[in-house]
Design an enzyme around this catalytic site. Sequence first.
Site, PDB file in Angstrom:
ATOM      1  CE  LYS A  65      -5.968  -5.668  -4.559  1.00 41.61           C
ATOM      2  NZ  LYS A  65      -7.091  -4.889  -4.017  1.00 41.61           N
ATOM      3  N   GLY A  94      -8.952  -7.951  12.734  1.00 42.57           N
ATOM      4  CA  GLY A  94      -8.184  -6.940  12.004  1.00 42.57           C
ATOM      5  C   GLY A  94      -8.665  -5.547  12.355  1.00 42.57           C
ATOM      6  N   GLY A 134      -7.304  -2.543  11.462  1.00 44.30           N
ATOM      7  CA  GLY A 134      -6.588  -1.564  10.640  1.00 44.30           C
ATOM      8  C   GLY A 134      -7.515  -0.440  10.213  1.00 44.30           C
ATOM      9  CB  VAL A 180     -11.970  -1.420   7.082  1.00 43.48           C
ATOM     10  CG1 VAL A 180     -13.476  -1.674   7.152  1.00 43.48           C
ATOM     11  CG2 VAL A 180     -11.581  -0.955   5.687  1.00 43.48           C
TER      12      VAL A 180
HETATM   13  P1  NAD Z   1      -5.204  -2.586   6.955  1.00 42.00           P
HETATM   14  O1  NAD Z   1      -3.919  -3.101   6.421  1.00 42.00           O
HETATM   15  O2  NAD Z   1      -5.308  -1.147   7.333  1.00 42.00           O
HETATM   16  O3  NAD Z   1      -5.655  -3.459   8.229  1.00 42.00           O
HETATM   17  C1  NAD Z   1      -5.576  -4.857   8.264  1.00 42.00           C
HETATM   18  C2  NAD Z   1      -5.276  -5.221   9.726  1.00 42.00           C
HETATM   19  O4  NAD Z   1      -5.444  -6.629   9.872  1.00 42.00           O
HETATM   20  C3  NAD Z   1      -3.858  -4.887  10.167  1.00 42.00           C
HETATM   21  O5  NAD Z   1      -3.896  -4.128  11.367  1.00 42.00           O
HETATM   22  C4  NAD Z   1      -3.209  -6.285  10.388  1.00 42.00           C
HETATM   23  O6  NAD Z   1      -2.252  -6.271  11.440  1.00 42.00           O
HETATM   24  C5  NAD Z   1      -4.429  -7.111  10.752  1.00 42.00           C
HETATM   25  N1  NAD Z   1      -4.314  -8.559  10.525  1.00 42.00           N
HETATM   26  C6  NAD Z   1      -3.715  -9.238   9.513  1.00 42.00           C
HETATM   27  N2  NAD Z   1      -3.905 -10.551   9.644  1.00 42.00           N
HETATM   28  C7  NAD Z   1      -4.644 -10.735  10.777  1.00 42.00           C
HETATM   29  C8  NAD Z   1      -5.183 -11.874  11.469  1.00 42.00           C
HETATM   30  N3  NAD Z   1      -4.998 -13.121  11.016  1.00 42.00           N
HETATM   31  N4  NAD Z   1      -5.888 -11.685  12.614  1.00 42.00           N
HETATM   32  C9  NAD Z   1      -6.083 -10.436  13.094  1.00 42.00           C
HETATM   33  N5  NAD Z   1      -5.593  -9.327  12.491  1.00 42.00           N
HETATM   34  C10 NAD Z   1      -4.907  -9.461  11.347  1.00 42.00           C
HETATM   35  O7  NAD Z   1      -6.322  -2.950   5.825  1.00 42.00           O
HETATM   36  P2  NAD Z   1      -7.760  -2.269   5.617  1.00 42.00           P
HETATM   37  O8  NAD Z   1      -7.649  -1.141   4.658  1.00 42.00           O
HETATM   38  O9  NAD Z   1      -8.417  -2.046   6.946  1.00 42.00           O
HETATM   39  O10 NAD Z   1      -8.526  -3.429   4.833  1.00 42.00           O
HETATM   40  C11 NAD Z   1      -8.943  -4.595   5.513  1.00 42.00           C
HETATM   41  C12 NAD Z   1      -9.523  -5.587   4.502  1.00 42.00           C
HETATM   42  O11 NAD Z   1     -10.627  -4.983   3.813  1.00 42.00           O
HETATM   43  C13 NAD Z   1      -8.536  -6.013   3.411  1.00 42.00           C
HETATM   44  O12 NAD Z   1      -8.790  -7.357   3.048  1.00 42.00           O
HETATM   45  C14 NAD Z   1      -8.890  -5.097   2.244  1.00 42.00           C
HETATM   46  O13 NAD Z   1      -8.555  -5.669   0.993  1.00 42.00           O
HETATM   47  C15 NAD Z   1     -10.402  -5.007   2.413  1.00 42.00           C
HETATM   48  N6  NAD Z   1     -10.955  -3.788   1.824  1.00 42.00           N
HETATM   49  C16 NAD Z   1     -10.540  -2.577   2.250  1.00 42.00           C
HETATM   50  C17 NAD Z   1     -11.070  -1.433   1.666  1.00 42.00           C
HETATM   51  C18 NAD Z   1     -10.643  -0.070   2.115  1.00 42.00           C
HETATM   52  O14 NAD Z   1     -11.320   0.896   1.772  1.00 42.00           O
HETATM   53  N7  NAD Z   1      -9.577   0.068   2.892  1.00 42.00           N
HETATM   54  C19 NAD Z   1     -12.036  -1.532   0.653  1.00 42.00           C
HETATM   55  C20 NAD Z   1     -12.467  -2.803   0.262  1.00 42.00           C
HETATM   56  C21 NAD Z   1     -11.917  -3.932   0.853  1.00 42.00           C
END
Ligand code: NAD
Length: 287
Positions: free
Chosen positions: A82, A179, A181, A183
């Site tokens: 990472k 969250g 975002g 996903v």
């Molecule tokens: P992202 O940055 O697109 O979205 C995260 C969202 O969470 C943002 O909109 C942020 O404003 C919000 N957020 C942060 N803290 C918060 C809280 N306390 N309460 C409510 N909202 C909050 O990230 P993503 O790509 O959607 O990934 C989300 C999670 O899934 C991460 O932990 C990431 O490591 C994990 N993940 C993602 C993927 C992927 O394919 N994108 C794969 C495996 C794991």
Amino acid sequence: MSVQILDAMARGGFEQVLALHDRESGLRGFIALHDTGCGPAFGGIRRWSYMDEQRALMDCLRLSRAMSHKCALVGLPAGGGKMVILDRDGLDLELAYRHVGRVVEQLGGSFYTGPDVGTGDRELAWVAAETKFVTSPGADGPGDLPQATCEGVFAGMAEGLRHLDGDLNWSDKTVVIQGLGGVGSRLARKLAEAGARVVGADVDPERAAAVKAAHQIEIVDPAREFEIPCDVFAPCAMGGILHDLTVKRLQARLVAGAANNILARSVHGDQLHQRGVLYIPDIALNS
Ligand code: NAD
């Protein structure tokens, strides 16, 4: 919070931790290689406003170890790694990501990187200009990773509910998504299309409003997200969100989400179990 790096590495079986500083871009960050015994360390680049560098380092260590577990679970000839970048005012993003690309190139293929929170196609294109050891952001790349992750979470969530109830009817289920975002927003759409009641929360009010408008979901203040009675609580934001205080507030029967390292500590898994809440480990859902 004080971390003895070498002790932490020894406890968790880490091979290597690099601390990066670049005067030109203002970059500060860490790369952790947890385990390259089966192949290169796979892991994305997270850019986040950490409270301090100790927390950034701990996040990097925990995320890289989780990547080893994911690779082992799906049988990939790879291990976990990472990178975290400490986001802050004045950071020159292009120069910073290009610097990261050069460091990844110097690692010679022992670390293969890609997207994570704060690192999307734009940032990956800068990294890819300096190294071949990165997922391609364009048409040659792995495609819509958040969508693939969403599908895994949705399938696992459905299995969890069948395990609890025997059958599954989405129209009488409530899912709270923390969250919205990459996903979380896709999961909101998929669940809404399946007929579930979807309640979302995001610390970014504009993001929450956009997802509400697009998929007709309900929005709650993030301060209330743990207190909404629901069938499923789906953490799709940051790690460590289930801890001594939030486990007690949770009003769900099942925890199933995409966020890495949902439990602050493994004892919180035991506490969920004692409260009768089924928890599906994030590494099983988001790998
Ligand atoms: P992202 O940055 O697109 O979205 C995260 C969202 O969470 C943002 O909109 C942020 O404003 C919000 N957020 C942060 N803290 C918060 C809280 N306390 N309460 C409510 N909202 C909050 O990230 P993503 O790509 O959607 O990934 C989300 C999670 O899934 C991460 O932990 C990431 O490591 C994990 N993940 C993602 C993927 C992927 O394919 N994108 C794969 C495996 C794991």
